[in-house]
Design a protein around this motif. Structure first.
Motif, PDB file in Angstrom:
ATOM      1  N   UNK A  43       0.820  -1.208   0.000  1.00 17.17           N
ATOM      2  CA  UNK A  43       0.000   0.000   0.000  1.00 17.17           C
ATOM      3  C   UNK A  43       0.858   1.265   0.000  1.00 17.17           C
ATOM      4  N   UNK A  44       2.024   1.209   0.634  1.00 13.64           N
ATOM      5  CA  UNK A  44       2.949   2.349   0.599  1.00 13.64           C
ATOM      6  C   UNK A  44       3.378   2.626  -0.843  1.00 13.64           C
ATOM      7  N   UNK A  45       3.751   1.572  -1.574  1.00 10.01           N
ATOM      8  CA  UNK A  45       4.159   1.729  -2.969  1.00 10.01           C
ATOM      9  C   UNK A  45       3.001   2.299  -3.800  1.00 10.01           C
ATOM     10  N   UNK A  46       1.794   1.786  -3.542  1.00  8.75           N
ATOM     11  CA  UNK A  46       0.625   2.288  -4.272  1.00  8.75           C
ATOM     12  C   UNK A  46       0.377   3.762  -3.961  1.00  8.75           C
ATOM     13  N   UNK A  47       0.531   4.155  -2.680  1.00 14.94           N
ATOM     14  CA  UNK A  47       0.308   5.543  -2.278  1.00 14.94           C
ATOM     15  C   UNK A  47       1.342   6.470  -2.914  1.00 14.94           C
ATOM     16  N   UNK A  48       2.616   6.064  -2.877  1.00 16.70           N
ATOM     17  CA  UNK A  48       3.674   6.865  -3.510  1.00 16.70           C
ATOM     18  C   UNK A  48       3.368   7.059  -4.995  1.00 16.70           C
ATOM     19  N   UNK A  49       2.907   6.008  -5.653  1.00 17.18           N
ATOM     20  CA  UNK A  49       2.589   6.088  -7.077  1.00 17.18           C
ATOM     21  C   UNK A  49       1.441   7.063  -7.334  1.00 17.18           C
ATOM     22  N   UNK A  50       0.392   6.975  -6.537  1.00 16.53           N
ATOM     23  CA  UNK A  50      -0.768   7.855  -6.724  1.00 16.53           C
ATOM     24  C   UNK A  50      -0.394   9.313  -6.478  1.00 16.53           C
ATOM     25  N   UNK A  51       0.332   9.582  -5.381  1.00 10.89           N
ATOM     26  CA  UNK A  51       0.729  10.956  -5.071  1.00 10.89           C
ATOM     27  C   UNK A  51       1.629  11.509  -6.180  1.00 10.89           C
ATOM     28  N   UNK A  52       2.543  10.680  -6.690  1.00 14.46           N
ATOM     29  CA  UNK A  52       3.413  11.105  -7.770  1.00 14.46           C
ATOM     30  C   UNK A  52       2.649  11.423  -9.038  1.00 14.46           C
ATOM     31  N   UNK A  53       1.652  10.606  -9.368  1.00 18.14           N
ATOM     32  CA  UNK A  53       0.851  10.854 -10.573  1.00 18.14           C
ATOM     33  C   UNK A  53      -0.012  12.113 -10.420  1.00 18.14           C
ATOM     34  N   UNK A  54      -0.547  12.329  -9.215  1.00 16.33           N
ATOM     35  CA  UNK A  54      -1.320  13.556  -8.973  1.00 16.33           C
ATOM     36  C   UNK A  54      -0.426  14.785  -9.131  1.00 16.33           C
ATOM     37  N   UNK A  55       0.806  14.700  -8.635  1.00 15.62           N
ATOM     38  CA  UNK A  55       1.747  15.809  -8.761  1.00 15.62           C
ATOM     39  C   UNK A  55       2.017  16.132 -10.232  1.00 15.62           C
ATOM     40  N   UNK A  56       2.249  15.098 -11.034  1.00 14.84           N
ATOM     41  CA  UNK A  56       2.482  15.313 -12.465  1.00 14.84           C
ATOM     42  C   UNK A  56       1.250  15.946 -13.112  1.00 14.84           C
ATOM     43  N   UNK A  57       0.073  15.436 -12.761  1.00 16.29           N
ATOM     44  CA  UNK A  57      -1.165  15.939 -13.359  1.00 16.29           C
ATOM     45  C   UNK A  57      -1.394  17.419 -13.029  1.00 16.29           C
ATOM     46  N   UNK A  58      -1.105  17.827 -11.783  1.00 14.08           N
ATOM     47  CA  UNK A  58      -1.287  19.228 -11.400  1.00 14.08           C
ATOM     48  C   UNK A  58      -0.334  20.149 -12.141  1.00 14.08           C
ATOM     49  N   UNK A  59       0.863  19.642 -12.475  1.00  8.52           N
ATOM     50  CA  UNK A  59       1.860  20.459 -13.166  1.00  8.52           C
ATOM     51  C   UNK A  59       1.729  20.378 -14.684  1.00  8.52           C
ATOM     52  N   UNK A  60       0.851  19.520 -15.161  1.00  7.02           N
ATOM     53  CA  UNK A  60       0.692  19.338 -16.606  1.00  7.02           C
ATOM     54  C   UNK A  60      -0.274  20.399 -17.135  1.00  7.02           C
TER      55      UNK A  60
END
Length: 465
Positions: free
Chosen positions: A139-156
């Protein structure tokens, strides 16, 4: 006037010098004051097994102040955007070895930048575990992945819409930092804070290895003291503003961070979270700090504030760092693909996606490993390379205008160089091999790239201006 006369030429667009001392200092401090102290205090105390680990902060402060003088002289003499990229290129010669050093800087930055961003993702996951006690490794790996993708999406998106997001995230950071310091100051217990273990200062080999580890953590928390140098084209009176903003921001943040550290260890006994890997509560030390004083409800609120702060730091880092490979590629000093802009939104989308994905992958490792790899990777080319570059410029370009000249030259430069060597040499050999391997692989990539583009050392075609 002749009706057919040519109208006045429209001036070329250019960057305005709008950053005075106050905004330049604020910029540095904004980038320095992320989630660092909230996630590194247990690692810092573990490095030397007690509050004597604060010596690592002092060593780190000496290194960054002396290194800040290196940045100050280079930034004042060459106040353009790009920072280290420009300094290394000019100091070693733009057509030959300067090409290599500039390439290697961007090469290591494509890796070390994501490592720094990943540390924020890891901290985010650690504090989430206070709210979600059953957060297992998958779940930690999944959370890191989701937060990272949200960060990219906000900056896109276009840069204009990013400004409001940045301001709101920074407000959350300020609230969290000030609340921790004020709370700690009103409940500080010196008996708890200065509870030194037996043999705390035995000055053995183990002590110095631990001091090196503590210094690396301190340097990690100070990173960003030089950020104004990356926007030198937009700084008013750079010969005065750049050196002063670096010094003021470094000292101010050092005082704030030391205040945070003592606030927490003056309330939470360090033996309750040292060693960090044996105490789960070390993953959310600020939450534990607030729970001791005000109970779980207030601790939950502050956990959410720390999560806000952690996300704010990774948002700002990915925004700024994604522009560095783009700028280098556009100048002809890095792989051309990184120079691509989004066809409708005008931002470097290739650079953003590459750094964003690498940040997510780096977030799968432990926080201590990520910090060590980050610092070691940057030391060889960026920090030590700039010190050598400063000395070369003093020798080869004595008449270069230098609005700021390093005080007591070359003493601060040599102190910084010895400090970086100490930090590098006291790192675990696996991490040292990693750093050297990244550098060696970068040299191979440079040679292959130069061969394909027929540039030095295989040709003398100049890089694009």
């Amino acid at each position: 006037m002749n009706a057919l006369s040519t109208p006045p030429a429209t001036p070329e667009p250019h960057l305005e010098r709008r950053f005075g001392l106050l905004p330049a200092t604020a910029l540095n401090m904004t980038n320095m004051m992320g989630a660092g102290p909230f996630i590194t205090i247990p690692l810092l105390m573990t490095a030397l097994g007690g509050p004597q680990a604060m010596l690592g902060w002092i060593v780190a402060l000496v290194i960054v102040i002396c290194d800040g003088m290196v940045w100050s002289e280079l930034g004042a003499a060459m106040p353009g955007s790009g920072g280290s990229f420009n300094y290394l290129r000019e100091a070693f010669g733009p057509a030959r070895y300067g090409r290599l050093m500039a390439f290697l800087f961007v090469w290591q930055f494509v890796l070390s930048g994501p490592l720094e961003i990943a540390s924020g993702y890891i901290g985010f996951a650690q504090y989430t575990s206070y709210l979600w006690s059953g957060l297992t490794r998958p779940w930690v790996i999944a959370l890191v992945t989701v937060v990272g993708l949200v960060n990219i999406a906000l900056l896109y998106r276009r840069i204009q819409s990013i400004a409001k997001i940045t301001v709101s995230l920074w407000i959350g950071t300020l609230i969290t930092v000030l609340a921790v310091i004020v709370t700690g100051a009103t409940h500080f217990n010196p008996t708890i804070a200065f509870d030194f273990p037996p043999g705390a200062f035995n000055f053995s080999l183990g002590f110095f290895l631990g001091l090196g580890a503590a210094s690396r953590i301190g340097i990690y928390d100070y990173l960003g003291y030089y950020d104004v140098c990356y926007i030198g084209d937009e700084v008013k009176d750079p010969g005065r503003v750049i050196p002063r903003s670096i010094l003021i921001s470094t000292i101010a943040v050092a005082i704030i961070y030391i205040g945070i550290n003592f606030s927490i260890i003056g309330v939470v006994p360090w033996r309750e979270f040292v060693p960090a890997d044996a105490h789960p509560e070390s993953n959310f030390i600020v939450s534990t700090f607030m729970e001791k004083l005000y109970g779980s409800r207030i601790a939950t609120v502050f956990t959410l504030l720390v999560l806000w702060t952690a996300f704010g730091s990774v948002f700002a880092l990915l925004l700024g760092y994604s522009r560095i490979p783009y700028a280098a590629a556009e100048s002809g000093y890095f792989f051309r693909v990184f120079a691509r802009l989004h066809p409708t939104k005008d931002f470097p989308y290739v650079s953003l996606i590459v750094l964003g994905v690498l940040s997510i992958l780096a977030g799968f490792f432990s926080l201590g490993t990520v910090i060590d790899a980050l610092i070691v990777t940057r030391i060889l080319v960026q920090f030590m390379g700039q010190i050598v570059g400063l000395i070369l410029l003093r020798r080869n370009a004595p008449n270069m205008p230098r609005p700021y000249r390093m005080w007591l030259y070359p003493v601060p430069a040599l102190v910084a160089l010895l400090g970086w060597i100490f930090v590098f040499a006291t790192t675990q050999y696996q991490v040292i091999l990693f750093g050297v391997g990244v550098l060696a692989l970068g040299c191979v990539a440079f040679l292959v790239w130069s061969w394909n583009t027929k540039r030095w050392p295989f040709g003398l075609v100049e890089a694009a201006a």
